[in-house]
Scaffold this active site. Structure first.
Site, PDB file in Angstrom:
ATOM      1  N   SER A 146       0.849  -1.202   0.000  1.00 38.59           N
ATOM      2  CA  SER A 146       0.000   0.000   0.000  1.00 38.59           C
ATOM      3  C   SER A 146       0.880   1.245   0.000  1.00 38.59           C
ATOM      4  O   SER A 146       2.089   1.159   0.261  1.00 38.59           O
ATOM      5  CB  SER A 146      -0.832  -0.043   1.286  1.00 38.59           C
ATOM      6  OG  SER A 146      -1.401   1.210   1.583  1.00 38.59           O
ATOM      7  N   TYR A 159      -3.552  -0.193   9.910  1.00 39.21           N
ATOM      8  CA  TYR A 159      -3.348  -0.553   8.497  1.00 39.21           C
ATOM      9  C   TYR A 159      -1.912  -0.233   8.073  1.00 39.21           C
ATOM     10  O   TYR A 159      -1.242  -1.038   7.416  1.00 39.21           O
ATOM     11  CB  TYR A 159      -4.369   0.220   7.658  1.00 39.21           C
ATOM     12  CG  TYR A 159      -4.404  -0.110   6.185  1.00 39.21           C
ATOM     13  CD1 TYR A 159      -5.030  -1.269   5.721  1.00 39.21           C
ATOM     14  CD2 TYR A 159      -3.852   0.755   5.242  1.00 39.21           C
ATOM     15  CE1 TYR A 159      -5.089  -1.554   4.361  1.00 39.21           C
ATOM     16  CE2 TYR A 159      -3.913   0.475   3.883  1.00 39.21           C
ATOM     17  CZ  TYR A 159      -4.532  -0.685   3.445  1.00 39.21           C
ATOM     18  OH  TYR A 159      -4.592  -0.962   2.093  1.00 39.21           O
TER      19      TYR A 159
HETATM   20  P1  NAP Z   1     -11.705  -4.780  -0.885  1.00 39.53           P
HETATM   21  O1  NAP Z   1     -12.503  -4.163  -1.990  1.00 39.53           O
HETATM   22  O2  NAP Z   1     -12.086  -4.488   0.505  1.00 39.53           O
HETATM   23  O3  NAP Z   1     -11.526  -6.369  -1.069  1.00 39.53           O
HETATM   24  C1  NAP Z   1     -10.766  -7.130  -0.169  1.00 39.53           C
HETATM   25  C2  NAP Z   1     -11.070  -8.606  -0.356  1.00 39.53           C
HETATM   26  O4  NAP Z   1     -10.404  -9.350   0.672  1.00 39.53           O
HETATM   27  C3  NAP Z   1     -12.555  -8.912  -0.222  1.00 39.53           C
HETATM   28  O5  NAP Z   1     -12.894  -9.871  -1.177  1.00 39.53           O
HETATM   29  C4  NAP Z   1     -12.636  -9.460   1.194  1.00 39.53           C
HETATM   30  O6  NAP Z   1     -13.711 -10.318   1.412  1.00 39.53           O
HETATM   31  C5  NAP Z   1     -11.335 -10.237   1.264  1.00 39.53           C
HETATM   32  N1  NAP Z   1     -10.957 -10.566   2.633  1.00 39.53           N
HETATM   33  C6  NAP Z   1     -10.846  -9.702   3.682  1.00 39.53           C
HETATM   34  N2  NAP Z   1     -10.468 -10.377   4.778  1.00 39.53           N
HETATM   35  C7  NAP Z   1     -10.317 -11.679   4.423  1.00 39.53           C
HETATM   36  C8  NAP Z   1      -9.939 -12.862   5.111  1.00 39.53           C
HETATM   37  N3  NAP Z   1      -9.628 -12.827   6.414  1.00 39.53           N
HETATM   38  N4  NAP Z   1      -9.883 -14.022   4.434  1.00 39.53           N
HETATM   39  C9  NAP Z   1     -10.208 -14.071   3.122  1.00 39.53           C
HETATM   40  N5  NAP Z   1     -10.583 -12.990   2.403  1.00 39.53           N
HETATM   41  C10 NAP Z   1     -10.651 -11.804   3.051  1.00 39.53           C
HETATM   42  O7  NAP Z   1     -10.239  -4.330  -1.075  1.00 39.53           O
HETATM   43  P2  NAP Z   1      -9.468  -3.810  -2.368  1.00 39.53           P
HETATM   44  O8  NAP Z   1      -9.550  -2.341  -2.361  1.00 39.53           O
HETATM   45  O9  NAP Z   1      -9.826  -4.598  -3.583  1.00 39.53           O
HETATM   46  O10 NAP Z   1      -8.024  -4.186  -1.866  1.00 39.53           O
HETATM   47  C11 NAP Z   1      -7.389  -5.433  -2.089  1.00 39.53           C
HETATM   48  C12 NAP Z   1      -6.034  -5.380  -1.423  1.00 39.53           C
HETATM   49  O11 NAP Z   1      -5.313  -4.243  -1.902  1.00 39.53           O
HETATM   50  C13 NAP Z   1      -6.084  -5.209   0.099  1.00 39.53           C
HETATM   51  O12 NAP Z   1      -5.024  -5.901   0.682  1.00 39.53           O
HETATM   52  C14 NAP Z   1      -5.911  -3.706   0.281  1.00 39.53           C
HETATM   53  O13 NAP Z   1      -5.404  -3.388   1.530  1.00 39.53           O
HETATM   54  C15 NAP Z   1      -4.930  -3.414  -0.809  1.00 39.53           C
HETATM   55  N6  NAP Z   1      -4.896  -2.021  -1.269  1.00 39.53           N
HETATM   56  C16 NAP Z   1      -6.035  -1.366  -1.663  1.00 39.53           C
HETATM   57  C17 NAP Z   1      -5.930  -0.058  -2.140  1.00 39.53           C
HETATM   58  C18 NAP Z   1      -7.114   0.740  -2.601  1.00 39.53           C
HETATM   59  O14 NAP Z   1      -6.956   1.952  -2.804  1.00 39.53           O
HETATM   60  N7  NAP Z   1      -8.272   0.172  -2.793  1.00 39.53           N
HETATM   61  C19 NAP Z   1      -4.698   0.547  -2.205  1.00 39.53           C
HETATM   62  C20 NAP Z   1      -3.569  -0.153  -1.767  1.00 39.53           C
HETATM   63  C21 NAP Z   1      -3.686  -1.439  -1.309  1.00 39.53           C
HETATM   64  P3  NAP Z   1     -15.041  -9.809   2.189  1.00 39.53           P
HETATM   65  O15 NAP Z   1     -15.765  -8.926   1.219  1.00 39.53           O
HETATM   66  O16 NAP Z   1     -15.766 -11.077   2.466  1.00 39.53           O
HETATM   67  O17 NAP Z   1     -14.603  -9.071   3.408  1.00 39.53           O
HETATM   68  C1  GCO Z   2      -6.889   5.359   3.320  1.00 38.48           C
HETATM   69  C2  GCO Z   2      -6.955   4.377   2.183  1.00 38.48           C
HETATM   70  C3  GCO Z   2      -5.692   3.616   1.954  1.00 38.48           C
HETATM   71  C4  GCO Z   2      -5.697   2.956   0.632  1.00 38.48           C
HETATM   72  C5  GCO Z   2      -4.490   2.328   0.103  1.00 38.48           C
HETATM   73  C6  GCO Z   2      -3.464   3.334  -0.310  1.00 38.48           C
HETATM   74  O1  GCO Z   2      -7.812   5.373   4.111  1.00 38.48           O
HETATM   75  O2  GCO Z   2      -5.918   6.127   3.355  1.00 38.48           O
HETATM   76  O3  GCO Z   2      -8.018   3.512   2.251  1.00 38.48           O
HETATM   77  O4  GCO Z   2      -4.945   3.334   2.943  1.00 38.48           O
HETATM   78  O5  GCO Z   2      -6.750   2.074   0.475  1.00 38.48           O
HETATM   79  O6  GCO Z   2      -3.997   1.259   0.801  1.00 38.48           O
HETATM   80  O7  GCO Z   2      -2.457   2.709  -0.992  1.00 38.48           O
END
Ligand code: NAP
Ligand code: GCO
Length: 261
Positions: A146, A159
Site C-alpha cells: 500500500s 493498516y
Molecule cells: P476490498 O474491496 O475491501 O476487497 C478485499 C477482499 O479481501 C474482499 O474480497 C474481502 O472479502 C477479502 N478478505 C478480507 N479479509 C479476508 C480474510 N480474512 N480471508 C479471506 N478474504 C478476506 O479491497 P481492495 O480495495 O480490492 O483491496 C485489495 C487489497 O489491496 C487489500 O489488501 C488492500 O489493503 C490493498 N490495497 C487497496 C488499495 C485501494 O486503494 N483500494 C490501495 C492499496 C492497497 P469480504 O468482502 O468477504 O470481506
Molecule cells: C486510506 C486508504 C488507503 C488505501 C491504500 C493506499 O484510508 O488512506 O483507504 O490506505 O486504500 O492502501 O495505498
C-alpha cells in the site's frame, strides 16, 4: 527475447480475497495470461457470484471458502487445492481490510484484527504454499502492500503498521526463499477505486479532491491498473527480481505535493 516471456500457461495461481475489486482484476489478468485460476473468500455468496463473473469473462476458475487467518483451514485448503487443481506456482496475497479509527480511540482488538488479516494472513498463506513451490523447483509470491507501506495519515495506524510490516515480510521471505527459486515481491497500489475506498470517494468528500491533487496522474487508479504489474511479477520476466515493492501509484510517492496558490 522470448516472445512468451509474460505467459503463465501451465501455472496454477491462487489469489486471496479475489471475489471483486483489485483481487478480481489481478486474478483475471493472470488467467488471461494463461494461468489456471484459484481464489478464495470468506463468504460463500461472494465466491458463488465471483465464479459467475469469471465464467462470463471466459475464465474457468475454482473458488474456495476459507479465512486467510485460520491456519488450520488454510493448510487443509492448500492440500485440497493441490490435489484438485495442482501445486500452486503463484500466490497473490491480496485479501485485506482497513479500519479508519483515530489512534486515540482505537481498541487493541481492532488493531489486532487488522494486523491479523493484513500481515499474519500473508505469512500463514506463504508458509502454507512454500513447501509445494520448493518441491516443484520454484514459485512466485506477490504481496499487496500500500501507500501506507511508506506513508502515514490520520486514522490508519493499524493498516499502516500492517502494510509497513508486509513490505518487510516481503523482503525477508525474498531473502530466505531465493535459494529455492521462489521470488517474493510486492505491489504497492496507490489510491484505487474499489469498495474499500468507496467511503472516501463520495461526491463532495474533501478526500476525493485531496487524492486527485496529491496524484501526479491526477486520477484515482482502477483495479485494471494493477493487471500488467501482477503479470510481470508472476512471470518469468521477473525471475531476478527479489524483494522488490513495485509501487503503482500514478506518481504519489515521487511527488512533494502541489504548491499552494
Ligand atoms: P476490498 O474491496 O475491501 O476487497 C478485499 C477482499 O479481501 C474482499 O474480497 C474481502 O472479502 C477479502 N478478505 C478480507 N479479509 C479476508 C480474510 N480474512 N480471508 C479471506 N478474504 C478476506 O479491497 P481492495 O480495495 O480490492 O483491496 C485489495 C487489497 O489491496 C487489500 O489488501 C488492500 O489493503 C490493498 N490495497 C487497496 C488499495 C485501494 O486503494 N483500494 C490501495 C492499496 C492497497 P469480504 O468482502 O468477504 O470481506
Ligand atoms: C486510506 C486508504 C488507503 C488505501 C491504500 C493506499 O484510508 O488512506 O483507504 O490506505 O486504500 O492502501 O495505498
Amino acid at each position: 527475447m522470448d516472445k512468451d516471456i509474460f505467459r503463465l500457461d501451465g501455472k496454477v495461481a491462487l489469489v486471496t480475497g479475489a471475489s471483486y475489486g483489485i483481487g478480481m482484476a489481478m486474478a483475471k489478468a493472470l488467467a488471461h495470461a494463461g494461468a489456471t485460476l484459484v481464489f478464495n473468500d470468506r463468504n460463500q455468496e461472494k465466491v458463488t457470484t465471483a465464479l459467475k463473473e469469471y465464467r462470463q469473462d471466459g475464465i474457468d476458475a475454482s473458488g474456495y471458502l476459507f479465512d486467510v487467518t485460520d491456519e488450520k483451514a488454510v493448510k487443509e485448503h492448500i492440500d485440497r487445492i493441490t490435489s484438485e487443481v495442482g501445486i500452486i506456482d503463484i500466490l497473490v496475497n491480496n485479501a485485506g481490510i482497513i479500519k479508519r479509527i483515530p489512534a486515540l480511540e482505537m481498541e487493541a482488538s481492532d488493531f489486532r484484527e487488522v494486523i491479523d488479516i493484513d500481515l499474519t494472513g500473508p505469512f500463514i498463506m506463504s508458509r502454507a504454499v512454500a513447501p509445494g513451490m520448493i518441491k516443484k523447483g520454484g514459485g512466485k509470491i506477490i504481496n499487496i502492500c500500500s501507500m501506507m507501506s511508506e506513508l502515514g495519515r490520520e486514522t490508519v495506524s493499524a493498516y499502516a503498521a500492517a502494510k509497513g510490516g508486509l513490505k518487510m515480510l516481503t523482503r525477508n521471505l525474498a531473502c530466505e526463499w531465493a535459494e529455492f527459486n521462489i521470488q517474493v515481491n510486492g505491489i504497492g497500489p496507490g489510491y484505487i477505486a474499489t469498495p474499500q475506498t468507496a467511503p472516501l470517494r463520495t461526491e463532495g468528500h474533501p478526500f476525493n479532491s485531496f487524492i486527485i491533487g496529491r496524484t501526479p496522474a491526477a486520477r484515482w487508479g482502477t483495479p485494471e491498473d494493477l493487471q500488467g504489474p501482477v503479470v510481470f511479477l508472476a512471470s518469468g520476466a521477473s525471475d531476478f527480481v527479489n524483494g522488490h515493492i513495485l509501487y503503482v501509484d500514478g506518481g504519489i510517492l515521487a511527488y512533494i505535493g502541489k504548491q499552494p496558490k
